[in-house]
Scaffold this active site. Structure first.
Site, PDB file in Angstrom:
ATOM      1  N   TYR A   9      56.734  15.542   9.173  1.00  0.00           N
ATOM      2  CA  TYR A   9      56.282  15.487   7.783  1.00  0.00           C
ATOM      3  C   TYR A   9      57.037  16.473   6.902  1.00  0.00           C
ATOM      4  CZ  TYR A   9      52.364  12.719   9.468  1.00  0.00           C
ATOM      5  OH  TYR A   9      51.599  11.732  10.036  1.00  0.00           O
ATOM      6  N   LYS A  40      53.391  16.618  23.668  1.00  0.00           N
ATOM      7  CA  LYS A  40      54.238  15.761  24.490  1.00  0.00           C
ATOM      8  C   LYS A  40      55.418  16.610  24.970  1.00  0.00           C
ATOM      9  CE  LYS A  40      55.213  11.593  26.118  1.00  0.00           C
ATOM     10  NZ  LYS A  40      54.352  10.912  27.113  1.00  0.00           N
ATOM     11  N   ASP A  60      49.381  11.058  25.133  1.00  0.00           N
ATOM     12  CA  ASP A  60      49.013   9.697  25.535  1.00  0.00           C
ATOM     13  C   ASP A  60      47.800   9.702  26.455  1.00  0.00           C
ATOM     14  OD1 ASP A  60      51.091  11.037  26.841  1.00  0.00           O
ATOM     15  OD2 ASP A  60      51.672   9.293  27.996  1.00  0.00           O
ATOM     16  N   ASP A  89      47.533  13.261  12.953  1.00  0.00           N
ATOM     17  CA  ASP A  89      47.286  12.170  12.011  1.00  0.00           C
ATOM     18  C   ASP A  89      46.689  10.967  12.745  1.00  0.00           C
ATOM     19  OD1 ASP A  89      47.269  10.637   9.753  1.00  0.00           O
ATOM     20  OD2 ASP A  89      49.423  10.631   9.439  1.00  0.00           O
TER      21      ASP A  89
END
Lengths: 338, 116
Positions: A126, A173, A206, A230
């Site tokens: 972002y 991640k 995940d 988000d």
């Protein structure tokens, strides 16, 4: 009446103005002393001011330090920058606090969900650093910094400690993005050492998604980089009843802006049929931020009671009430209990 | 599993590419950099972590790191050789930089984002 708070009201666009009026009606009826200062934001003020976020609005928020915002629309793909993201950037509102708490009357498949998400709000992909690096390749820089990661982790642990929360997990991640998510995780682990009374751990994003839909009760607080935050905060909102009940706060060291996370639903604008609960719950968060706990409790209890009775609820929860009728029912319930 | 006898190929339309500036990523611990014009390149804005820090309003609370994106736009038609000259001049002025990204327009449309 107690201390007067001066709050910037940003009604936004689409259904935003009618939602914000309903929320104002309820908050004013709670006994709290608020002077509202209205300012423009969003697509509707583009024609008037030539920008989605006028300087006058920025200056007013800078003065008042606290604002509540209705929904705004973000153009997709091209056009102007998001007013929401610009606000977060300009005021460095680095902590996006998104509680996901089961509302008793909304029937869900789970007995308990009470998660607080702490989404880093200013970095990651972002950072608005995008280039067409050839005529067939687009590139977006994912910017993760040590100070940015450290302060969101520290904010989360401080909030958890102040609110009696027991466990914080860092979502990442880092097995694939070893530099960026690795840095975020390293900062989290360093901060965690300062708070030995709070259990900490980490989980790959995940796996976290899968665990959330299988057994959300296992989670207490989550700290996430911007993009995962988000996505997962909307996932959490879906678990507890949808975006119509999903509040949010954007907090920095000098300013806090409370807002619903749903869109402006322009097709319903002026029809006064949408559910204002998300902005209302954000308003309840704002009252707690202002240390107006009694007013916050009054509104919350009245809202739950109105939802429980199901006589004056909006279409999305099976009723036929207008936005104003729902708001008035909450006001009546507060007065009845007084 | 289905099998595909034809594999689609992405279509590509050639676009007119024009060099219009450079994004420079400057590392400094001395705060927001200041630049005079360097040849045909003028500093348009500086951002830190994606937030514009020059020119205009900057929140006193804004977290800044020691890595600035400095956008230089060309004030006249420029070629790749002008970028090389620019980089030499910037380095000689003592600026330490991590990367440079040429800014192009594609059929007149910017191939780069603005800062918030």
């Amino acid at each position: 009446m107690g201390t007067q708070h001066v709050i910037t009201m940003l009604p936004g666009e689409g259904t935003g103005p009618e939602i914000c009026e309903a929320v104002r009606l309820i908050i004013d009826a709670s006994g709290v002393n608020i002077k509202w200062e209205y300012e423009d934001i969003g697509l509707d003020c583009l024609e008037k001011h030539g920008t989605l976020l006028p300087d006058k609005t920025i200056q007013n928020i800078a003065k008042n330090k606290v604002a509540i915002k209705g929904p705004t629309t973000t153009p997709v793909g091209t056009g102007h920058k998001s007013a929401n993201v610009t606000l977060r950037k300009v005021f460095d509102l680095y902590a996006n606090v998104r509680p996901a708490k089961l509302i008793p009357v909304l029937k869900r498949p789970w007995d308990k969900i009470d998660i607080i998400n702490f989404r880093e709000n200013t970095e990651d992909s972002y950072a608005a650093i995008e280039h067409m690096v050839s005529d067939e390749v687009a590139q977006c820089l994912k910017v993760i910094t040590w100070p940015g990661s450290y302060r969101i982790a520290d904010f989360a642990f401080k909030w958890a400690k102040a609110n009696g929360r027991k466990k914080i997990y860092c979502v990442h991640k880092a097995n694939i993005m070893k530099m960026t998510d690795g840095l975020f995780l390293d900062a989290f682990r360093e901060v965690a050492q300062k708070y030995p009374d709070i259990e900490s751990g980490d989980i790959i994003v995940d796996n976290c998604c899968m665990q959330l839909v299988r057994n959300p009760a296992q989670f207490d607080c989550l700290v996430l980089p911007n993009l995962y935050g988000d996505i997962l905060t909307d996932l959490c909102a879906g678990l507890v009843g949808g975006l119509g009940f999903a509040p949010g706060a954007n907090v920095g060291d000098g300013c806090a802006i409370f807002e619903a996370v749903h869109g402006s639903a322009p097709k319903y604008a002026g029809m006064k049929k949408v559910n204002p609960s998300a902005v209302l719950i954000s308003g309840i968060m704002m009252l707690r931020w202002l240390k107006e706990e009694a007013a916050a409790d009054r509104i919350e209890k009245a809202m739950f009671a109105v939802l429980d009775e199901r006589k004056h609820v909006t279409y999305d929860v099976g009723g036929t009430a207008t936005t104003d009728e729902y708001a008035q029912a909450i006001v009546d319930k507060m007065h009845a209990k007084a | 599993m289905p099998t595909f006898t034809e594999i689609a190929k992405a279509t590509k339309k050639k676009k007119e590419i024009k060099l219009v500036g450079i994004d420079m990523y400057i590392i400094t611990d001395t705060g927001i950099p200041k630049f005079d014009d360097i040849g045909p390149f003028k500093c348009e804005f500086i951002s830190n972590r994606g937030t514009k820090v020059w020119p205009g309003f900057v929140s006193p609370d804004l977290l800044q790191v020691n890595w600035y994106r400095c956008r230089f736009t060309a004030t006249k038609d420029v070629q790749d050789a002008d970028v090389n000259t620019f980089l030499d001049a910037l380095t000689k002025k003592g600026w330490w930089w991590s990367a440079a990204q040429k800014l192009w327009t594609y059929d007149g449309e910017p191939g780069y984002s603005k800062a918030y």
